[in-house]
Design an enzyme around this catalytic site. Structure first.
Site, PDB file in Angstrom:
ATOM      1  N   GLU A   1     148.838   3.693  39.053  1.00  0.00           N
ATOM      2  CA  GLU A   1     148.821   5.051  39.587  1.00  0.00           C
ATOM      3  C   GLU A   1     150.180   5.689  39.298  1.00  0.00           C
ATOM      4  O   GLU A   1     151.220   5.127  39.636  1.00  0.00           O
ATOM      5  CB  GLU A   1     148.538   5.028  41.088  1.00  0.00           C
ATOM      6  CG  GLU A   1     148.853   6.317  41.842  1.00  0.00           C
ATOM      7  CD  GLU A   1     148.097   7.511  41.312  1.00  0.00           C
ATOM      8  OE1 GLU A   1     148.756   8.509  40.935  1.00  0.00           O
ATOM      9  OE2 GLU A   1     146.851   7.455  41.252  1.00  0.00           O
TER      10      GLU A   1
ATOM     11  N   GLN B   1     142.043  11.862  54.420  1.00  0.00           N
ATOM     12  CA  GLN B   1     142.173  11.004  53.250  1.00  0.00           C
ATOM     13  C   GLN B   1     143.494  10.251  53.233  1.00  0.00           C
ATOM     14  O   GLN B   1     143.550   9.090  52.833  1.00  0.00           O
ATOM     15  CB  GLN B   1     142.037  11.837  51.970  1.00  0.00           C
ATOM     16  CG  GLN B   1     142.156  11.008  50.689  1.00  0.00           C
ATOM     17  CD  GLN B   1     141.786  11.794  49.452  1.00  0.00           C
ATOM     18  OE1 GLN B   1     141.140  12.828  49.539  1.00  0.00           O
ATOM     19  NE2 GLN B   1     142.197  11.317  48.299  1.00  0.00           N
TER      20      GLN B   1
ATOM     21  N   LEU C   1     149.369   5.163  32.530  1.00  0.00           N
ATOM     22  CA  LEU C   1     148.699   4.673  31.332  1.00  0.00           C
ATOM     23  C   LEU C   1     149.219   5.464  30.135  1.00  0.00           C
ATOM     24  O   LEU C   1     149.201   6.695  30.141  1.00  0.00           O
ATOM     25  CB  LEU C   1     147.188   4.840  31.467  1.00  0.00           C
ATOM     26  CG  LEU C   1     146.357   4.443  30.238  1.00  0.00           C
ATOM     27  CD1 LEU C   1     146.335   2.924  30.095  1.00  0.00           C
ATOM     28  CD2 LEU C   1     144.938   4.984  30.355  1.00  0.00           C
TER      29      LEU C   1
ATOM     30  N   TYR D   1     136.780  28.257  58.083  1.00  0.00           N
ATOM     31  CA  TYR D   1     136.792  28.933  56.793  1.00  0.00           C
ATOM     32  C   TYR D   1     137.216  30.376  57.054  1.00  0.00           C
ATOM     33  O   TYR D   1     136.539  31.098  57.788  1.00  0.00           O
ATOM     34  CB  TYR D   1     135.409  28.884  56.148  1.00  0.00           C
ATOM     35  CG  TYR D   1     135.003  27.494  55.728  1.00  0.00           C
ATOM     36  CD1 TYR D   1     135.531  26.925  54.575  1.00  0.00           C
ATOM     37  CD2 TYR D   1     134.115  26.738  56.492  1.00  0.00           C
ATOM     38  CE1 TYR D   1     135.172  25.639  54.178  1.00  0.00           C
ATOM     39  CE2 TYR D   1     133.754  25.453  56.112  1.00  0.00           C
ATOM     40  CZ  TYR D   1     134.295  24.919  54.955  1.00  0.00           C
ATOM     41  OH  TYR D   1     133.943  23.648  54.568  1.00  0.00           O
TER      42      TYR D   1
ATOM     43  N   ASP E   1     136.711  11.976  40.971  1.00  0.00           N
ATOM     44  CA  ASP E   1     136.832  13.308  40.381  1.00  0.00           C
ATOM     45  C   ASP E   1     136.761  13.285  38.863  1.00  0.00           C
ATOM     46  O   ASP E   1     136.417  14.302  38.245  1.00  0.00           O
ATOM     47  CB  ASP E   1     138.152  13.946  40.823  1.00  0.00           C
ATOM     48  CG  ASP E   1     138.095  14.482  42.244  1.00  0.00           C
ATOM     49  OD1 ASP E   1     137.004  14.427  42.846  1.00  0.00           O
ATOM     50  OD2 ASP E   1     139.128  14.952  42.747  1.00  0.00           O
TER      51      ASP E   1
ATOM     52  N   GLY F   1     131.919  21.224  52.389  1.00  0.00           N
ATOM     53  CA  GLY F   1     130.840  20.307  52.738  1.00  0.00           C
ATOM     54  C   GLY F   1     131.348  18.913  53.012  1.00  0.00           C
ATOM     55  O   GLY F   1     130.659  18.102  53.628  1.00  0.00           O
TER      56      GLY F   1
END
Length: 530
Positions: A35, A116, A140, A217, A301, A310
């Site tokens: 990462e 998260q 990478l 929202y 992703d 959502g």
């Protein structure tokens, strides 16, 4: 240059990468994760984990408990609304004080509303505890593959190393350099807008009830965006949409402007605000046209970027990581043939697209972008997309007349192949467990109370094929507490159901079979591409 060898190389340390690393390490498959960032997320980012993702994570000892403790520290009240500000009167409520208690009738999984940032810390700690080689601040550089494996060059601190792996999981985000390098095309609406995220500290006690998660929202004269309170990381977050097409950029968000925007979002003009962190990201709807390219598999992703409206983007990424992990485990241990890995694309890609489209539909209603053209309509019932999606591939022996549907109502389970194995309460020597608790360690053969011929056949087939197969007679060895096993799984007393390690039904025989061993071997060879 240092040379290293590992069965699985994972690129990317978000939800998909960390979950895959943890599950592979738990199954004792050596795995390396690289990462480029120095650590896991700082900002809360995605909020909440769906019950299906928790079902896949919970077999790893301690994970579900750790996730549950985060949620306990936040609280189980949640409100979602559309409004001009947090203090605006008469907001349009989407959800209010709904703890989703009814889900306990469908799954034993703990409900988790954690951010998260905290969930990633749990996954990282557990993966490292299990022996996964996690390398942060490592990127990478190059990747080449041949018929026997993949060769990668990674760089950390200016030093290059060469890594040889059997397979690679590309979980490197929505821009996914790996996806681009492999030439995998994408579809979807593409970039939909840009958002600047402001993490702040302020006393919101007059606006939000104690230990309550609030997602508003926001649609007002200053901006459209969101405000999230009670995030569980000791802070709140405001997200503001901005438009580079109008000359706007992330550089416009000075500390002073960030404070003003937080005050607009809360509706408190003199609020004492302390800015903790800021970042920007792109809202997008991007779908990879394939999830596999040789020995490289897209996840998270990199496979499907979706708007956050959502809350299923994070859960879908977690499921990707868990899903590719169990498939790689079966192939690397010789239980499945190499062709079995094609089922990852066949099964996960339709669900990724379905979920991304549902999130896009929500965006059009909750956070309308500048232009809305040909957006799908929001789902009338979110539960089938949460717990009722179905798979279709060679890893499922479909029954005659199967309609090929992608969704079914989990409140009315059918037990048909391709669907999630229903939750049934069992008694095991005085201990209440769920059928869900039996899965994950390998395949499971669930037979009715008169299905001894099936379990005996399972023992012979298990030894012949060299696979992990647990054999259980429900109603005999384990008590069907509510007497609903036959109805929910669609089998009689002498029938049987084969459930995969991910808890999905691969095949079933409603009644006894004159040659159970031959039938079971044929089914397993098909399912495992043997």
């Amino acid at each position: 240059m240092k040379h290293e060898r590992v069965p699985v190389l994972i690129v990317g340390g978000g939800y998909a990468g960390l979950s895959a690393a943890m599950l592979l390490a738990w199954r004792q498959i050596p795995v390396m994760l690289v990462e480029r960032h120095p650590g896991t997320s700082i900002q809360p980012k995605a909020f909440g984990v769906g019950p299906r993702a928790v079902e896949l994570l919970r077999p790893v000892p301690g994970v579900e408990h750790a996730l549950g403790r985060i949620w306990e520290g936040i609280g189980d009240d949640m409100r979602i609304a559309i409004a001009p500000s947090l203090s605006a009167p008469n907001p349009h409520m989407i959800m209010e004080n709904q703890a989703l208690d009814f889900l306990s009738e469908l799954t034993p999984a703990t409900q988790v509303g954690a951010p998260q940032a905290e969930i990633e810390r749990v996954l990282r700690a557990k993966a490292e505890e299990l022996g996964a080689d996690l390398r942060f601040s490592t990127e990478l550089v190059t990747l080449d593959q041949d018929g026997e494996g993949v060769t990668a060059v990674i760089r950390s601190g200016g030093v290059d190393s060469l890594v040889r792996a059997d397979y690679v999981v590309a979980a490197d985000g929505y821009r996914s350099p790996l996806r681009e390098a492999l030439g995998i095309p994408t579809t979807g609406k593409g970039p939909l807008g840009h958002m600047f995220s402001i993490m702040f500290d302020a006393d919101l006690s007059g606006l939000v009830r104690e230990r309550e998660v609030t997602l508003w929202y926001l649609q007002n004269d200053v901006f459209t965006g969101v405000i999230v309170t009670g995030t569980g990381v000791g802070a709140h977050v405001v997200g503001v949409n901005y438009d580079p097409g109008k000359g706007e950029s992330a550089a416009d968000f000075t500390p002073e402007r960030c404070v003003d925007l937080v005050r607009v979002a809360t509706g408190v003009p003199d609020l004492d605000v302390r800015i903790l962190d800021t970042t920007s990201f792109t809202l997008a709807h991007i779908l990879a046209e394939r999830y596999r390219h040789g020995r490289v598999f897209l996840a998270g992703d990199a496979a499907h970027t979706m708007p956050p409206t959502g809350g299923q983007g994070g859960s879908t990424a977690l499921q990707d990581g868990c899903d590719i992990a169990w498939r790689l485990w079966l192939v690397l241990t010789g239980q499945a043939g190499p062709g079995f890995l094609d089922t990852y694309d066949a099964e996960r890609r339709p669900i990724g697209a379905l979920t991304a489209d549902a999130q896009l539909a929500n965006l059009g209603v909750r956070m309308p972008p500048g232009r809305r053209v040909d957006y799908p309509e929001p789902l009338e019932d979110f539960l089938p997309a949460l717990l009722g999606y179905r798979y279709h591939s060679t890893a499922v022996v479909a029954e005659p007349g199967d309609d090929g549907s992608l969704l079914e109502d989990p409140r009315v389970p059918t037990g048909r192949p391709g669907g999630r194995a229903p939750h049934v309460v069992l008694d095991w020597d005085g201990q209440r467990i769920s059928t869900i608790d039996l899965f994950a360690s390998g395949f499971v053969l669930l037979a009715g109370p008169k299905g001894r011929a099936w379990t005996d056949a399972g023992r012979r087939v298990q030894d012949k094929l060299g696979i992990q197969l647990t054999r259980v007679m429900v109603g005999d060895e384990l008590t069907d507490v509510e007497g609903v096993f036959g109805k929910r799984y669609g089998v009689g007393e002498g029938g049987a159901v084969l459930v995969r390690p991910d808890g999905y039904v691969a095949w079933r025989s409603p009644e006894p079979d004159p040659a159970p061993a031959a039938t079971l071997e044929r089914v397993l060879r098909q399912v495992l591409s043997r």
